[in-house]
Design a protein around this motif. Structure first.
Motif, PDB file in Angstrom:
ATOM      1  N   TRP A 170     -18.550  12.552   6.471  1.00 19.58           N
ATOM      2  CA  TRP A 170     -19.841  12.566   6.483  1.00 19.58           C
ATOM      3  C   TRP A 170     -20.521  13.947   6.468  1.00 19.58           C
ATOM      4  N   SER A 171     -19.673  14.844   5.534  1.00 21.01           N
ATOM      5  CA  SER A 171     -20.249  16.153   5.410  1.00 21.01           C
ATOM      6  C   SER A 171     -21.805  16.052   4.578  1.00 21.01           C
ATOM      7  N   PHE A 172     -22.015  15.286   3.677  1.00 22.62           N
ATOM      8  CA  PHE A 172     -23.186  15.034   3.042  1.00 22.62           C
ATOM      9  C   PHE A 172     -24.113  13.919   3.551  1.00 22.62           C
ATOM     10  N   PRO A 173     -24.878  14.142   4.747  1.00 23.11           N
ATOM     11  CA  PRO A 173     -25.507  13.152   5.562  1.00 23.11           C
ATOM     12  C   PRO A 173     -26.358  12.168   4.670  1.00 23.11           C
ATOM     13  N   GLU A 174     -26.788  12.633   3.676  1.00 24.49           N
ATOM     14  CA  GLU A 174     -27.719  11.591   2.999  1.00 24.49           C
ATOM     15  C   GLU A 174     -26.866  10.621   2.403  1.00 24.49           C
ATOM     16  N   VAL A 175     -25.771  10.829   2.069  1.00 24.24           N
ATOM     17  CA  VAL A 175     -24.750   9.458   1.567  1.00 24.24           C
ATOM     18  C   VAL A 175     -23.816   9.105   2.384  1.00 24.24           C
ATOM     19  N   GLU A 176     -23.831   9.531   3.782  1.00 20.14           N
ATOM     20  CA  GLU A 176     -22.877   9.130   4.751  1.00 20.14           C
ATOM     21  C   GLU A 176     -22.725   7.636   4.739  1.00 20.14           C
ATOM     22  N   LYS A 177     -23.871   6.883   4.748  1.00 20.96           N
ATOM     23  CA  LYS A 177     -23.712   5.446   4.872  1.00 20.96           C
ATOM     24  C   LYS A 177     -23.018   5.004   3.819  1.00 20.96           C
ATOM     25  N   ASP A 178     -23.241   5.324   2.660  1.00 21.05           N
ATOM     26  CA  ASP A 178     -22.658   4.777   1.404  1.00 21.05           C
ATOM     27  C   ASP A 178     -20.934   5.275   1.354  1.00 21.05           C
ATOM     28  N   VAL A 179     -20.902   6.242   1.859  1.00 22.75           N
ATOM     29  CA  VAL A 179     -19.455   6.664   1.906  1.00 22.75           C
ATOM     30  C   VAL A 179     -18.741   5.712   2.878  1.00 22.75           C
ATOM     31  N   LYS A 180     -19.237   5.558   3.906  1.00 29.10           N
ATOM     32  CA  LYS A 180     -18.622   4.488   4.739  1.00 29.10           C
ATOM     33  C   LYS A 180     -18.474   3.253   4.459  1.00 29.10           C
ATOM     34  N   ALA A 181     -19.394   2.791   3.783  1.00 26.85           N
ATOM     35  CA  ALA A 181     -19.604   1.508   3.133  1.00 26.85           C
ATOM     36  C   ALA A 181     -18.308   1.279   1.996  1.00 26.85           C
ATOM     37  N   MET A 182     -18.176   2.423   1.318  1.00 23.87           N
ATOM     38  CA  MET A 182     -17.087   2.541   0.281  1.00 23.87           C
ATOM     39  C   MET A 182     -15.653   2.351   1.176  1.00 23.87           C
ATOM     40  N   ALA A 183     -15.566   3.336   2.149  1.00 20.58           N
ATOM     41  CA  ALA A 183     -14.157   3.215   3.164  1.00 20.58           C
ATOM     42  C   ALA A 183     -14.084   1.753   3.568  1.00 20.58           C
ATOM     43  N   ASP A 184     -15.101   0.992   4.101  1.00 18.45           N
ATOM     44  CA  ASP A 184     -14.958  -0.317   4.597  1.00 18.45           C
ATOM     45  C   ASP A 184     -14.389  -1.078   3.518  1.00 18.45           C
ATOM     46  N   LEU A 185     -15.140  -1.143   2.412  1.00 21.02           N
ATOM     47  CA  LEU A 185     -14.538  -1.941   1.324  1.00 21.02           C
ATOM     48  C   LEU A 185     -13.148  -1.696   1.135  1.00 21.02           C
ATOM     49  N   ARG A 186     -12.710  -0.584   1.082  1.00 23.19           N
ATOM     50  CA  ARG A 186     -11.165  -0.218   1.014  1.00 23.19           C
ATOM     51  C   ARG A 186     -10.466  -0.904   1.864  1.00 23.19           C
ATOM     52  N   MET A 187     -10.716  -1.037   3.251  1.00 20.06           N
ATOM     53  CA  MET A 187     -10.120  -1.570   4.196  1.00 20.06           C
ATOM     54  C   MET A 187     -10.309  -3.143   3.996  1.00 20.06           C
ATOM     55  N   ARG A 188     -11.530  -3.781   3.702  1.00 20.82           N
ATOM     56  CA  ARG A 188     -11.545  -5.012   3.482  1.00 20.82           C
ATOM     57  C   ARG A 188     -10.605  -5.628   2.362  1.00 20.82           C
ATOM     58  N   LEU A 189     -10.177  -4.627   1.527  1.00 21.69           N
ATOM     59  CA  LEU A 189      -9.580  -5.113   0.245  1.00 21.69           C
ATOM     60  C   LEU A 189      -8.076  -5.036   0.477  1.00 21.69           C
ATOM     61  N   LEU A 190      -7.520  -4.633   1.771  1.00 20.39           N
ATOM     62  CA  LEU A 190      -6.113  -4.373   1.879  1.00 20.39           C
ATOM     63  C   LEU A 190      -5.302  -5.538   1.755  1.00 20.39           C
ATOM     64  N   PRO A 191      -5.657  -6.500   2.014  1.00 18.55           N
ATOM     65  CA  PRO A 191      -4.624  -7.809   1.546  1.00 18.55           C
ATOM     66  C   PRO A 191      -4.498  -8.039   0.199  1.00 18.55           C
ATOM     67  N   TYR A 192      -5.631  -7.794  -0.750  1.00 24.20           N
ATOM     68  CA  TYR A 192      -5.356  -7.809  -2.177  1.00 24.20           C
ATOM     69  C   TYR A 192      -4.724  -6.634  -2.450  1.00 24.20           C
ATOM     70  N   PHE A 193      -4.759  -5.316  -2.203  1.00 23.70           N
ATOM     71  CA  PHE A 193      -4.148  -4.298  -2.446  1.00 23.70           C
ATOM     72  C   PHE A 193      -2.615  -4.484  -2.231  1.00 23.70           C
ATOM     73  N   TYR A 194      -2.304  -4.817  -0.878  1.00 25.51           N
ATOM     74  CA  TYR A 194      -1.028  -5.060  -0.573  1.00 25.51           C
ATOM     75  C   TYR A 194      -0.203  -6.071  -1.273  1.00 25.51           C
ATOM     76  N   SER A 195      -0.968  -7.183  -1.745  1.00 27.79           N
ATOM     77  CA  SER A 195      -0.072  -7.842  -2.447  1.00 27.79           C
ATOM     78  C   SER A 195       0.034  -7.318  -3.873  1.00 27.79           C
ATOM     79  N   GLU A 196      -0.970  -6.773  -4.386  1.00 22.32           N
ATOM     80  CA  GLU A 196      -0.699  -6.113  -5.702  1.00 22.32           C
ATOM     81  C   GLU A 196       0.250  -5.061  -5.668  1.00 22.32           C
ATOM     82  N   PHE A 197       0.622  -4.387  -4.773  1.00 15.77           N
ATOM     83  CA  PHE A 197       1.864  -3.462  -4.694  1.00 15.77           C
ATOM     84  C   PHE A 197       3.011  -4.210  -4.353  1.00 15.77           C
ATOM     85  N   ALA A 198       3.013  -5.533  -3.613  1.00 13.39           N
ATOM     86  CA  ALA A 198       4.070  -6.248  -3.706  1.00 13.39           C
ATOM     87  C   ALA A 198       4.601  -6.756  -5.031  1.00 13.39           C
ATOM     88  N   LYS A 199       3.741  -7.050  -5.976  1.00 11.00           N
ATOM     89  CA  LYS A 199       3.964  -7.482  -7.312  1.00 11.00           C
ATOM     90  C   LYS A 199       4.535  -6.281  -8.086  1.00 11.00           C
TER      91      LYS A 199
END
Length: 717
Positions: free
Chosen positions: A491-520
């Motif tokens: 959050w060091s750049f407040p003007e994009v904090e919301k967007d940075v958090k949205a990207m981190a949340d998307l990373r977490m949402r995609l964990l089932p996909y990424f975990y399966s890809e690492f299994a492959k």
């Protein structure tokens, strides 16, 4: 007395005779399904594969097609001369070559000269890098690996022999516009200062198959713990226990995901060289501190380098195993000797791992020449300074990975040096270079060589740059902010904090996909992040390379003739096209087949070049027709062992789709005993247009961590 011309002819005959005497008639042995080996000279006792210590994944290799040895008999040549090994591999005229390690600027390797030499990256693709892997893959569908722990000089399609079977036409520069200072070469040639070596050839039939086979031959790719694919923050170098606790609290207050914290040199009582002991002033109660963090779901990763301080508790015990030189006046333990590896490993285990530390960041095992040992250094195991330089990072990866394996606890860490054969070791490469575009090129190249790379975010001049870097990080093997020097927060750049958090949340949402890809990656050898040139439907065509296509008629040809090094595949279905600071729009080259926007489901194109203008808040992401993307709810920590998660399963396009979803406990090595499950996600349309969705059950007694399941049709009609 011989005339001058007679003397010259005699010398040529003599040289030919000497070369012929030292040349070997290479005999190829099939050593695994689709893998062939030959030996030239007398191989050295220590090599890259011995350093990495992997064993072939026979089930994975056996499941692949075996089209046969990809070269004609006698096409590959090798000889010993002047205490060197000389190798020659044929190239077809329209053939392109990829690989040769972690390059930051180039994807196409044909036409380049370099030396594969372990080093800190210096901003030039000259072979000196953090992973100078002597493996290359051809778009003709095969791979070649040279198993020797030495510096290797490579002429990759640059030199023309007089006896070349495909000698180019001699042209007059004065009158012929087709004259070139770099005439066509039909071979890759290498020079190695060694008594002997092994050469391995990996069958295709595609370039991706050759890469998969290379990874499987080395044990398959690593399978990180689930928490390793979450979000990590590396804190400033002199943080103490209270500072770290405050950092975790701040992350929670900002509702920002965090799975593990990286402690930098200040956790140790001495660093550069290292004591491998806690600093009791900054961390008076390490065990209590680690437990408190774990109780909050936070893992700890510790920075170190392998150079031993005189004040380390293992300094005296390791004395019989030190090399002849020092690094920052710290001694270099020869961890190629089991006794030395055990002594250092026991110190790490007793002081850190047994207390609950979850991993390491292994620094300074790459270069520079001015602070690492010279090639004249000697080591008690008998390996040379050069051999240690090429493999020290791999040896340290294996030493620490073995500790965790013995504890039946998975780890996931960072390292500054790797090499061929280490795909099974759970480490991601990082460095001190910081070009965002070059980071993406390195991410593309990592998939050719069996290594992982993170385009970490450290600091930025502007909010725009910060967000763009975070977006790339979230679609990489390790989602990391490295704030050891800058103290930067998400959050060091407040003007994009919301967007940075949205990207981190998307990373977490995609964990089932990424975990399966690492299994492959582990079971099938498929790199989870890889260049477009490994993607079916994305290829270089000879007529396009030679400029025979009208670019006005085929805009795709214009893109393919260039190196596509700023977009890549993430897993089976997703194409990532990062944006860089200052860009408002960009071109994206789509492989053949229909592609759809990940966020909206809208159709975007088929085998063509598109221009996108995503806005600041989004990184362009596209998915294949029929793609199935399993997602979970965003949460602050990755799922724990046994934690059930609800799935949102997205389907894109109009084609029926299937996806293999992987599941295990996410933390231990029990999967090696068969304690895992693959679930098939499937969507079908009947002739009347009715949609049927299914998810197969886990086998009885196998992990089943899936809760409620909902399906979402993303395609807009």
């Amino acid at each position: 007395m011989m005339k001058r011309n007679e003397k010259f002819a005699f010398v040529l005959i003599l040289l030919f005779f000497v070369g012929a005497v030292s040349a070997q008639n290479l005999s190829w042995e099939k050593v695994a399904p689709g893998v062939w080996k030959t030996t030239i000279g007398v191989p050295e006792k220590f090599d890259l594969l011995k350093a990495a210590g992997g064993s072939p994944s026979v089930p994975g290799l056996t499941s692949m097609n075996q089209p046969g040895f990809p070269f004609k008999k006698g096409a590959i040549m090798g000889r010993t001369e002047d205490q060197k090994i000389y190798l020659r591999f044929p190239l077809q005229k329209d053939e392109q070559v990829f690989g040769f390690g972690l390059n930051f600027k180039s994807i196409f390797q044909r036409g380049r000269v370099f030396e594969l030499h372990m080093d800190h990256y210096g901003g030039k693709d000259n072979g000196r890098s953090h992973a100078p892997v002597p493996f290359y893959v051809s778009d003709q569908g095969y791979g070649v690996f040279v198993n020797v722990a030495r510096y290797i000089k490579v002429w990759c399609g640059t030199a023309v022999r007089m006896d070349s079977p495909d000698f180019p036409e001699v042209r007059d520069r004065n009158t012929d516009k087709k004259w070139s200072s770099r005439p066509y070469s039909d071979a890759i040639e290498m020079s190695v200062q060694a008594t002997g070596l092994e050469v391995f050839v990996f069958e295709g039939p595609t370039a991706l198959d050759a890469v998969r086979r290379f990874n499987l031959f080395n044990g398959g790719g690593c399978l990180p713990p689930r928490w390793g694919l979450g979000f990590t923050q590396r804190v400033q170098k002199l943080y103490n226990a209270d500072d770290v606790k405050a950092e975790v609290k701040a992350f929670d207050e900002h509702q920002f995901p965090l799975d593990f914290i990286g402690l930098e040199p200040g956790w140790q009582s001495k660093a550069y060289p290292c004591s491998f002991e806690w600093d009791k002033g900054r961390f008076p109660d390490p065990a209590g501190f680690i437990k408190e963090m774990k109780d909050q779901g936070i893992r700890l990763n510790l920075w170190t380098n392998p150079y031993v301080s005189p004040e380390s508790p293992v300094y005296d015990a390791l004395k019989p195993y030190y090399g002849s030189h020092t690094v920052w006046l710290g001694t270099i333990p020869d961890v190629n000797i089991p006794e030395a590896a055990n002594l250092l490993g026991e110190q790490l285990k007793k002081s850190q791992v047994d207390l609950g530390v979850s991993g390491y960041k292994i620094d300074e095992v790459d270069g520079y020449d001015h602070y690492l040992w010279p090639d004249v250094a000697t080591f008690p195991s008998g390996i040379s300074g050069e051999q240690m330089r090429q493999t020290f990072g791999v040896l340290m990866q294996k030493l620490t990975a073995d500790i965790y394996h013995q504890c039946n606890e998975r780890t996931y860490g960072l390292v500054r040096a790797s090499n061929g054969g280490a795909s099974n070791l759970p480490y991601v490469i990082y460095n001190d270079y910081y070009s965002h575009p070059d980071f993406i090129t390195a991410l593309c190249n990592s998939g050719f060589s069996g290594v992982l790379w993170t385009p970490e975010a450290r600091s930025s001049k502007t909010a725009e740059e910060w967000l763009r870097r975070i977006q790339s990080v979230c679609f990489s093997p390790m989602a990391m902010i490295n704030a050891w020097a800058s103290g930067t927060k998400p959050w060091s750049f407040p003007e994009v904090e919301k967007d940075v958090k949205a990207m981190a949340d998307l990373r977490m949402r995609l964990l089932p996909y990424f975990y399966s890809e690492f299994a492959k990656y582990h079971f099938e050898g498929t790199p989870p992040f890889r260049s477009m040139y490994l993607e079916p439907g994305f290829s270089i065509h000879p007529e396009e390379v030679e400029g025979k296509v009208d670019l006005n008629e085929n805009p795709y040809a214009e893109a393919v003739r260039k190196e596509i090094k700023d977009q890549y595949m993430a897993g089976e279905y997703m194409l990532i096209a990062p944006m860089f600071a200052g860009e408002i729009n960009r071109k994206v080259v789509l492989p053949q087949g229909k592609w759809f926007d990940f966020y909206t489901g809208q159709y975007v194109g088929d085998g063509e070049v598109i221009t996108v203008e995503p806005g600041l808040s989004r990184i362009p992401v596209f998915v294949k027709d029929g793609a199935i993307i399993p997602m979970m709810k965003a949460q602050l920590r990755a799922p724990k062992a046994g934690e059930r998660i609800d799935l949102e399963i997205r389907h894109y396009g109009t084609k029926d789709g299937t996806y293999r979803l992987y599941d295990d406990d996410g933390e231990t090595f029990n999967y090696e005993k068969g304690d895992y499950s693959w679930r098939e996600l499937k969507i079908e349309r009947s002739s009347s247009g009715k949609i049927k969705t299914t998810i197969s059950k886990a086998d009885k007694g196998k992990p089943d961590n899936i809760g409620k399941v909902s399906w979402v049709e993303m395609t807009t009609r």
